[in-house]
Design an enzyme around this catalytic site. Structure first.
Site, PDB file in Angstrom:
ATOM      1  N   ASN A  61       0.844  -1.206   0.000  1.00 34.35           N
ATOM      2  CA  ASN A  61       0.000   0.000   0.000  1.00 34.35           C
ATOM      3  C   ASN A  61       0.875   1.251   0.000  1.00 34.35           C
ATOM      4  O   ASN A  61       1.982   1.263   0.559  1.00 34.35           O
ATOM      5  CB  ASN A  61      -0.988  -0.001   1.165  1.00 34.35           C
ATOM      6  N   GLU A  63       0.455   5.306   0.749  1.00 30.83           N
ATOM      7  CA  GLU A  63      -0.458   6.301   1.314  1.00 30.83           C
ATOM      8  C   GLU A  63      -0.099   7.720   0.876  1.00 30.83           C
ATOM      9  O   GLU A  63       0.922   7.953   0.219  1.00 30.83           O
ATOM     10  CB  GLU A  63      -0.459   6.162   2.844  1.00 30.83           C
ATOM     11  N   CYS A  72      -4.610   1.179  -1.810  1.00 30.46           N
ATOM     12  CA  CYS A  72      -4.436  -0.133  -1.201  1.00 30.46           C
ATOM     13  C   CYS A  72      -3.507  -0.993  -2.049  1.00 30.46           C
ATOM     14  O   CYS A  72      -3.439  -0.837  -3.282  1.00 30.46           O
ATOM     15  CB  CYS A  72      -5.778  -0.841  -1.074  1.00 30.46           C
ATOM     16  N   GLU A  74      -3.668  -4.159  -2.989  1.00 26.15           N
ATOM     17  CA  GLU A  74      -4.252  -5.028  -4.016  1.00 26.15           C
ATOM     18  C   GLU A  74      -4.789  -4.251  -5.210  1.00 26.15           C
ATOM     19  O   GLU A  74      -4.742  -4.721  -6.344  1.00 26.15           O
ATOM     20  CB  GLU A  74      -5.322  -5.944  -3.418  1.00 26.15           C
ATOM     21  N   CYS A 111     -10.951  -3.758   1.534  1.00 28.01           N
ATOM     22  CA  CYS A 111     -11.990  -2.727   1.687  1.00 28.01           C
ATOM     23  C   CYS A 111     -13.013  -2.862   0.561  1.00 28.01           C
ATOM     24  O   CYS A 111     -12.801  -3.570  -0.432  1.00 28.01           O
ATOM     25  CB  CYS A 111     -11.365  -1.341   1.699  1.00 28.01           C
ATOM     26  N   CYS A 114     -11.753  -2.043  -2.968  1.00 33.47           N
ATOM     27  CA  CYS A 114     -10.917  -3.098  -3.550  1.00 33.47           C
ATOM     28  C   CYS A 114     -11.754  -4.308  -3.954  1.00 33.47           C
ATOM     29  O   CYS A 114     -11.454  -4.957  -4.961  1.00 33.47           O
ATOM     30  CB  CYS A 114      -9.819  -3.500  -2.575  1.00 33.47           C
TER      31      CYS A 114
HETATM   32  N1  THU Z   1      -5.163  -1.462   3.018  1.00 34.40           N
HETATM   33  C1  THU Z   1      -4.727  -2.203   1.958  1.00 34.40           C
HETATM   34  O1  THU Z   1      -3.752  -1.839   1.286  1.00 34.40           O
HETATM   35  N2  THU Z   1      -5.384  -3.332   1.659  1.00 34.40           N
HETATM   36  C2  THU Z   1      -6.372  -3.873   2.420  1.00 34.40           C
HETATM   37  O2  THU Z   1      -6.890  -4.944   2.072  1.00 34.40           O
HETATM   38  C3  THU Z   1      -6.808  -3.205   3.657  1.00 34.40           C
HETATM   39  C4  THU Z   1      -6.328  -1.812   3.816  1.00 34.40           C
HETATM   40  C5  THU Z   1      -4.418  -0.257   3.385  1.00 34.40           C
HETATM   41  C6  THU Z   1      -5.083   1.058   3.109  1.00 34.40           C
HETATM   42  C7  THU Z   1      -4.351   1.969   4.080  1.00 34.40           C
HETATM   43  O3  THU Z   1      -3.108   2.334   3.490  1.00 34.40           O
HETATM   44  C8  THU Z   1      -4.048   1.057   5.261  1.00 34.40           C
HETATM   45  O4  THU Z   1      -4.141  -0.278   4.770  1.00 34.40           O
HETATM   46  C9  THU Z   1      -4.991   1.247   6.448  1.00 34.40           C
HETATM   47  O5  THU Z   1      -6.297   1.176   6.036  1.00 34.40           O
END
Ligand code: THU
Length: 159
Positions: A61, A63, A72, A74, A111, A114
């Site tokens: 991920n 940010e 995210c 995925e 989420c 995704c």
């Molecule tokens: N996140 C992902 O990359 N994938 C997931 O399946 C769950 C959440 C990330 C988004 C954000 O950068 C951090 O996790 C917290 O939500």
């Protein structure tokens, strides 16, 4: 009024019960989670996808100080393989997570955005994607296609 009941199916596997490809995907996701850029959540996610030619790709991920701009693991990964290897069909996707500073793995589940993105890939290639989610207790949840994570999903602009 008609009451409608829907069910989902998933399997919980010990790591030792995973086949070679499944175990490899989880491990690749674990490795790439170290590259997460997650200074706001401290939640380091790794995702790995197997394409039907046997190639494996991975992402973490990434940010942003403007939180919704972050992506995210995925969704970044599926965008990458769709953009670069459009002829190859994604077959299996593993997702893992770890909180910064911890040695153990956190539970993770994709989420809603995704889930919809995974659904689009399944529809694009008319092929279900097996999804593996590493849990905090070390077991892996296996879903045979995104419907198991997204009942009543939005598929069609015209129906
Ligand atoms: N996140 C992902 O990359 N994938 C997931 O399946 C769950 C959440 C990330 C988004 C954000 O950068 C951090 O996790 C917290 O939500």
């Amino acid at each position: 009024m008609k009451k409608i009941t829907d069910t989902i199916e998933l399997e919980e596997l010990a790591f030792s019960e995973l086949n070679h490809l499944e175990a490899t995907l989880v491990q690749r996701a674990q490795e790439i989670s170290k590259n997460a850029y997650a200074p706001y959540s401290n939640f380091h996610v790794g995702a790995a996808v197997a394409l039907d030619n046997g190639e494996i790709y991975q992402s973490s991920n990434q940010e942003n100080v403007s939180f919704p701009v972050g992506t995210c693991a995925e969704r970044l990964l599926l965008g990458y393989v769709g953009a670069n290897y459009p002829e190859q069909v994604p077959q299996m996707l593993a997702i893992v997570a770890q909180r910064a500073g911890e040695d153990t793995w956190a539970g993770v589940s994709p989420c809603g955005m995704c889930r919809q993105a995974i659904n689009e890939v399944e529809n694009r290639y008319q092929s279900p994607i097996t999804i593996l989610l590493l849990q905090a207790d070390g077991t892996v949840l296996r879903f045979r296609g995104i419907r198991q994570l997204l009942p009543l999903k939005f598929d069609d602009l015209h129906s």
